[in-house]
Design an enzyme around this catalytic site. Sequence first.
Site, PDB file in Angstrom:
ATOM      1  N   ALA A  66       5.942   1.384   1.383  1.00 32.32           N
ATOM      2  CA  ALA A  66       5.558   2.009   2.647  1.00 32.32           C
ATOM      3  C   ALA A  66       6.496   3.170   2.963  1.00 32.32           C
ATOM      4  O   ALA A  66       7.619   3.235   2.457  1.00 32.32           O
ATOM      5  CB  ALA A  66       5.596   0.981   3.772  1.00 32.32           C
ATOM      6  N   GLY A 113       4.654  -2.245  -0.384  1.00 35.63           N
ATOM      7  CA  GLY A 113       3.271  -2.057   0.026  1.00 35.63           C
ATOM      8  C   GLY A 113       2.375  -1.615  -1.110  1.00 35.63           C
ATOM      9  O   GLY A 113       1.170  -1.876  -1.093  1.00 35.63           O
ATOM     10  N   GLU A 130       1.379  -4.785  -2.702  1.00 38.92           N
ATOM     11  CA  GLU A 130       0.440  -5.463  -1.799  1.00 38.92           C
ATOM     12  C   GLU A 130      -0.943  -4.815  -1.883  1.00 38.92           C
ATOM     13  O   GLU A 130      -1.965  -5.512  -1.849  1.00 38.92           O
ATOM     14  CB  GLU A 130       0.985  -5.428  -0.373  1.00 38.92           C
ATOM     15  CG  GLU A 130       2.201  -6.331  -0.205  1.00 38.92           C
ATOM     16  CD  GLU A 130       2.829  -6.224   1.173  1.00 38.92           C
ATOM     17  OE1 GLU A 130       2.986  -7.259   1.841  1.00 38.92           O
ATOM     18  OE2 GLU A 130       3.172  -5.083   1.585  1.00 38.92           O
ATOM     19  N   GLU A 168      11.329  -5.594  -0.133  1.00 34.48           N
ATOM     20  CA  GLU A 168      11.522  -5.469   1.316  1.00 34.48           C
ATOM     21  C   GLU A 168      12.811  -6.132   1.796  1.00 34.48           C
ATOM     22  O   GLU A 168      13.373  -5.746   2.823  1.00 34.48           O
ATOM     23  CB  GLU A 168      10.319  -6.073   2.060  1.00 34.48           C
ATOM     24  CG  GLU A 168       9.058  -5.230   1.998  1.00 34.48           C
ATOM     25  CD  GLU A 168       8.180  -5.554   0.793  1.00 34.48           C
ATOM     26  OE1 GLU A 168       7.026  -5.111   0.778  1.00 34.48           O
ATOM     27  OE2 GLU A 168       8.669  -6.250  -0.133  1.00 34.48           O
TER      28      GLU A 168
END
Length: 258
Positions: free
Chosen positions: A66, A109, A112, A132
Site C-alpha cells: 500500500a 497489499g 492481498e 506489515e
Amino acid sequence: MNSYQLILTETKDRVGLITLNRPKSYNALNQQILTELMDALAHFDKQKDIGSMLITGNQKSFAAGADISSMVDSSPEEMRKSPFIPTFGLIRDIKKPILAAVSGYCLGGGLELAMSCDLITASETASFGQPEINLGIIPGAGGTQRLTRAVGKSLAMEMILNNRLLSAEEALSFGLINHVYPLDEYLERSIELAQQISRRAPLAIQTAKSAINAAFEGNLSEGLEKERDLFYDLFATEDQQEGMKAFLEKRPAVWSGR
C-alpha cells in the site's frame, strides 16, 4: 471503458488484461489505482466476448504494498471511514475468473490483491510477503485470513509475525501459486493460461468459481471483519506512527510497544 491514469487495459483474445502502472512507486496501491482496477474488472466482467481477466504489473514489481504516505497520520476513525480497505473486497463480486501474473515484489497489499484473484502465476524472480509488521500494523485487506488458508497456520505465522519472504519456487511448493515461468516468458505464458480458461463453458466456469470460493471462504466474512477492526485499531498506537514514519524516512524503526 473509462480513461485511466494508473492502469493500462487491453484485450488478448478473450482475456481482459489490466496492467498496474505506477512504476516509480513499484505499483504501490492507493485509492485511485484500486478504484480504476475495480472499474476495469467490472467492465470486463460485463463483456460477453471476455471470458477471464488477468492483472499484472511489470518485471520489477507486481505491487510492493500500500501507499504508506497516504495513511501514516490516519486515526482509527479515519481508517474506518476510508474506502481503501473495502475497495479490495469488490473483487469478490466479479463473476469471471481473475488471474494475477506476478513478477518481482508482491508484498503487503500487493499479495492481498493477488490472493483475492482466482489463480496466481509468477516469474522466477517473484517474491511474496506480508511485511506489515515492520510498520507496526498487520495485514488489513485479507492477508491474515487468505494466507493462512493458502499455506497453513505455521507458515502464515512466520510470514506475518517475522516478515518471512517466499521465493517463487517456495510459493509454488507451499501451494500459494499455480505456476512459475521464466522471467521473459511469464506474462505470455500467463495470458495463454487465461486464454485456455476463457475458451471453456462460460456459465460452468463462473459457477465452478463460485462453488470453489464457497468451500475456500467458509466463515471468511467474519474473519475479514475481525481483521479490519484489528487493523484499524492499530492506527491508535505509537508503533504505527513510528513504523510508517521510519519507512518514509528510510531509517530503522524503534518500537515502543505502545
